[in-house]
Design a protein around this motif. Structure first.
Motif, mmCIF file in Angstrom:
data_model
loop_
_atom_site.group_PDB
_atom_site.id
_atom_site.type_symbol
_atom_site.label_atom_id
_atom_site.label_comp_id
_atom_site.label_asym_id
_atom_site.label_seq_id
_atom_site.Cartn_x
_atom_site.Cartn_y
_atom_site.Cartn_z
ATOM 1 N N ASN A 1 -14.103 5.744 12.127
ATOM 2 C CA ASN A 1 -14.451 4.771 10.910
ATOM 3 C C ASN A 1 -15.345 3.817 11.332
ATOM 4 N N ASP B 1 -10.987 5.521 6.212
ATOM 5 C CA ASP B 1 -11.875 5.426 4.989
ATOM 6 C C ASP B 1 -12.170 4.003 4.651
ATOM 7 N N THR C 1 -4.428 9.847 2.554
ATOM 8 C CA THR C 1 -5.331 10.479 3.521
ATOM 9 C C THR C 1 -6.466 11.467 3.239
ATOM 10 N N THR D 1 -10.062 1.600 4.134
ATOM 11 C CA THR D 1 -8.902 0.786 3.269
ATOM 12 C C THR D 1 -8.020 0.131 4.485
ATOM 13 N N TYR E 1 -11.446 -6.011 0.212
ATOM 14 C CA TYR E 1 -10.838 -4.724 0.802
ATOM 15 C C TYR E 1 -9.722 -4.276 -0.230
ATOM 16 N N PHE F 1 -4.523 0.776 1.527
ATOM 17 C CA PHE F 1 -4.858 2.285 1.673
ATOM 18 C C PHE F 1 -3.899 3.009 0.777
ATOM 19 N N GLU G 1 -7.708 -0.861 9.741
ATOM 20 C CA GLU G 1 -8.188 -0.142 8.641
ATOM 21 C C GLU G 1 -7.729 1.333 8.857
ATOM 22 N N TYR G 2 -7.657 2.099 7.801
ATOM 23 C CA TYR G 2 -7.623 3.451 7.909
ATOM 24 C C TYR G 2 -8.893 3.996 8.018
ATOM 25 N N ASN H 1 0.896 -1.355 -0.036
ATOM 26 C CA ASN H 1 0.027 0.054 -0.181
ATOM 27 C C ASN H 1 0.901 1.200 -0.023
ATOM 28 N N ILE I 1 -4.396 -0.227 6.056
ATOM 29 C CA ILE I 1 -3.203 0.543 6.345
ATOM 30 C C ILE I 1 -2.176 -0.349 6.626
ATOM 31 N N GLN J 1 -6.416 8.350 14.122
ATOM 32 C CA GLN J 1 -6.291 8.778 12.912
ATOM 33 C C GLN J 1 -7.416 9.854 12.469
#
Length: 512
Positions: free
Chosen positions: A150, A500, A25, A502, A19, A22, A497-498, A3, A504, A400
């Motif tokens: 999230n 959003d 941002t 995705t 999925y 990432f 997860e980040y 990623n 990370i 985050q």
């Protein structure tokens, strides 16, 4: 597959779970379709049930998703009481989806996993024996860790579909109007539980304090609630805020806090009407005290303070130094009491707080953010999830989410004991370096090279040396040496997860 923070991800697992890796941002402006709960229309003038078992049997089926909130923290009695009934009733293959997991929940979650009751977990974090158990492969499927914002996004999108939410509250009436401000175990804002109350198919309240109808102010409303269960005691008020309001006397923490305040006050964001978020714990509370004096000295007032709230923050509100407090969670009784008495302390849900996929989250309006770290690397990536041994022992929380502020400061000691905090590469990337602007240690600061504007503003603070972060890493290594590389198996025990949705990073199983 790699990623955008150069982490190798398990391609097969990501494809299997649908999925994406990432990438950035930047959230953009997606159009999203919200889900809605399934509602069974009820009539009558009383939803009170005298047995947890009756409700569990009436609402649960194998394979469902259940949720809880963590506002009681280590004073929580509800979680263990409900899980005991669920395990004993023989339910299997449940997904556990609490807002977070605290230490008081560990033993019974491990028991539930071993019994086959729980086979999936999604949470903000876990610590102690449960983190160790999962890190050594104790859970069948990977844990999914999500930030508070999230989690709200995932619930609203339907990525987390809650079948039954079990929500402990300090007070409720017979139809389910409830708040966190009255009763023996008050904790203030119900911010994280409000998402569950709004989106779960079945909402079950548990309380030791059934009050006259209608109970106002109603954070959770009777329109959302299916059952109200009267229990002997929902929680221990002495353990709800334990440790969160510690005023530090540690010289290192005080030095870091003073330097953080210097960075804030010398930045272009310290001006009338600025906004900020701090955490709890010794150093963060010390920052609040230094910042208070700077605001008085410079005749500056803040427009709002955000996040997990403590009494030092509500003291600023009551002194008129902060105009509003936007409160998603309270960390001590003083903050909880203040929300009940001060109309300028606004309870907010996790979506309003930090969901990246709505029409405007509070974190998007932050000027200054102070966050902590277990590790930070030379690319400014931050780890708040795994320890130096690779074991899960933390939580994403709002890390985050808040890091989207205009000035994001990471405050951390150079080393902790014999363990470096500033490292070449973090064990687990939770918050990407693109979100981080300044690292503050007791020896000085490092400024993200992407923020040359800040370098100009912060390079001449008296008594605050500015280093390249690689130099701070070498200083840390010189003090504690180079650790032996961690050893992991190929098995993925957790996905990070980040905000959003995705991926990370991942957490691999620790080798025995």
């Amino acid at each position: 597959m790699k990623n955008n923070v150069d982490r190798e991800l398990p391609t097969d697992l990501l494809q299997q779970m649908n999925y994406q890796p990432f990438a950035t941002t930047e959230i953009g402006h997606p159009e999203v379709q919200r889900v809605a709960p399934k509602v069974r229309v009820t009539t009558g003038d009383d939803k009170v049930v005298d047995s947890i078992k009756k409700v569990v049997v009436a609402t649960l089926k194998d394979g469902m998703t259940i949720s809880f909130h963590h506002h009681f923290r280590n004073g929580d009695f509800v979680f263990n009481e409900v899980m005991r009934v669920i395990i004993d009733a023989g339910f299997k293959n449940l997904t556990l989806a609490p807002s977070s997991l605290t230490g008081v929940m560990n033993d019974i979650v491990i028991e539930a996993i071993k019994a086959g009751t729980i086979t999936n977990i999604t949470s903000s974090g876990m610590r102690g024996s449960l983190g160790d158990f999962v890190s050594h492969g104790g859970l069948e499927n990977p844990v999914i860790f999500r930030s508070h914002g999230n989690r709200a996004r995932a619930i609203e999108h339907g990525d987390i579909k809650i079948d039954v939410a079990f929500l402990g509250v300090p007070s409720a009436d017979k139809l389910g109007n409830a708040n966190g401000m009255e009763g023996d175990a008050v904790f203030g804002s119900l911010g994280y539980a409000l998402m569950d109350a709004q989106y779960a198919d079945k909402v079950v309240l548990l309380t030791d304090n059934i009050v006259d109808y209608p109970n106002t102010p109603a954070s959770i409303k009777q329109t959302q609630v299916d059952y109200v269960i009267k229990v002997d005691k929902v929680g221990d008020p002495d353990k709800i805020g334990s440790g969160a309001t510690r005023f530090t006397k540690d010289p290192k923490e005080l030095k870091i806090a003073e330097t953080v305040n210097n960075v804030i006050t010398h930045s272009p964001y310290f001006k009338d009407g600025f906004s900020f978020q701090t955490g709890s714990g010794g150093a963060a509370l010390a920052v609040t005290r230094y910042l208070r004096q700077s605001m008085i000295d410079n005749q500056i007032k803040a427009s709002f303070a955000l996040g997990g709230i403590t009494k030092p923050t509500t003291d600023l509100l009551n002194e008129g130094l902060v105009q509003k407090v936007m409160d998603v969670q309270d960390f001590d009784k003083g903050a909880a009491d203040s929300m009940h008495t001060n109309r300028n302390q606004q309870e907010i849900d996790a979506s309003w707080y930090a969901d990246p996929d709505n029409k405007g989250a509070m974190v998007d309006q932050l000027d200054v953010v102070i966050l902590s770290a277990l590790e930070i690397d030379t690319k400014f990536n931050v780890n708040v999830m795994t320890g130096s041994d690779g074991v899960i022992r933390g939580a994403i929380g709002g890390h985050q989410d808040a890091a989207t502020g205009k000035l994001t400061i990471i405050s951390a000691p150079l080393v902790r004991g014999r363990i470096a905090t500033v490292v070449p590469d973090v064990t687990t990337v939770v918050t990407p370096g693109d979100s981080v602007d300044v690292l503050v240690t007791e020896y000085g600061i490092a400024i993200n090279p992407k923020r040359q504007d800040l370098r100009q503003a912060l390079s001449h603070i008296p008594g605050v040396p500015v280093y390249d972060i690689a130099d701070l890493q070498k200083m840390a290594e010189k003090r504690v040496g180079t650790p032996k590389p961690l050893e992991f198996t190929d098995r993925t025990v957790a996905l990070i997860e980040y905000r959003d949705g995705t991926i990370i990073d991942t957490v691999k199983q620790v080798k025995d």
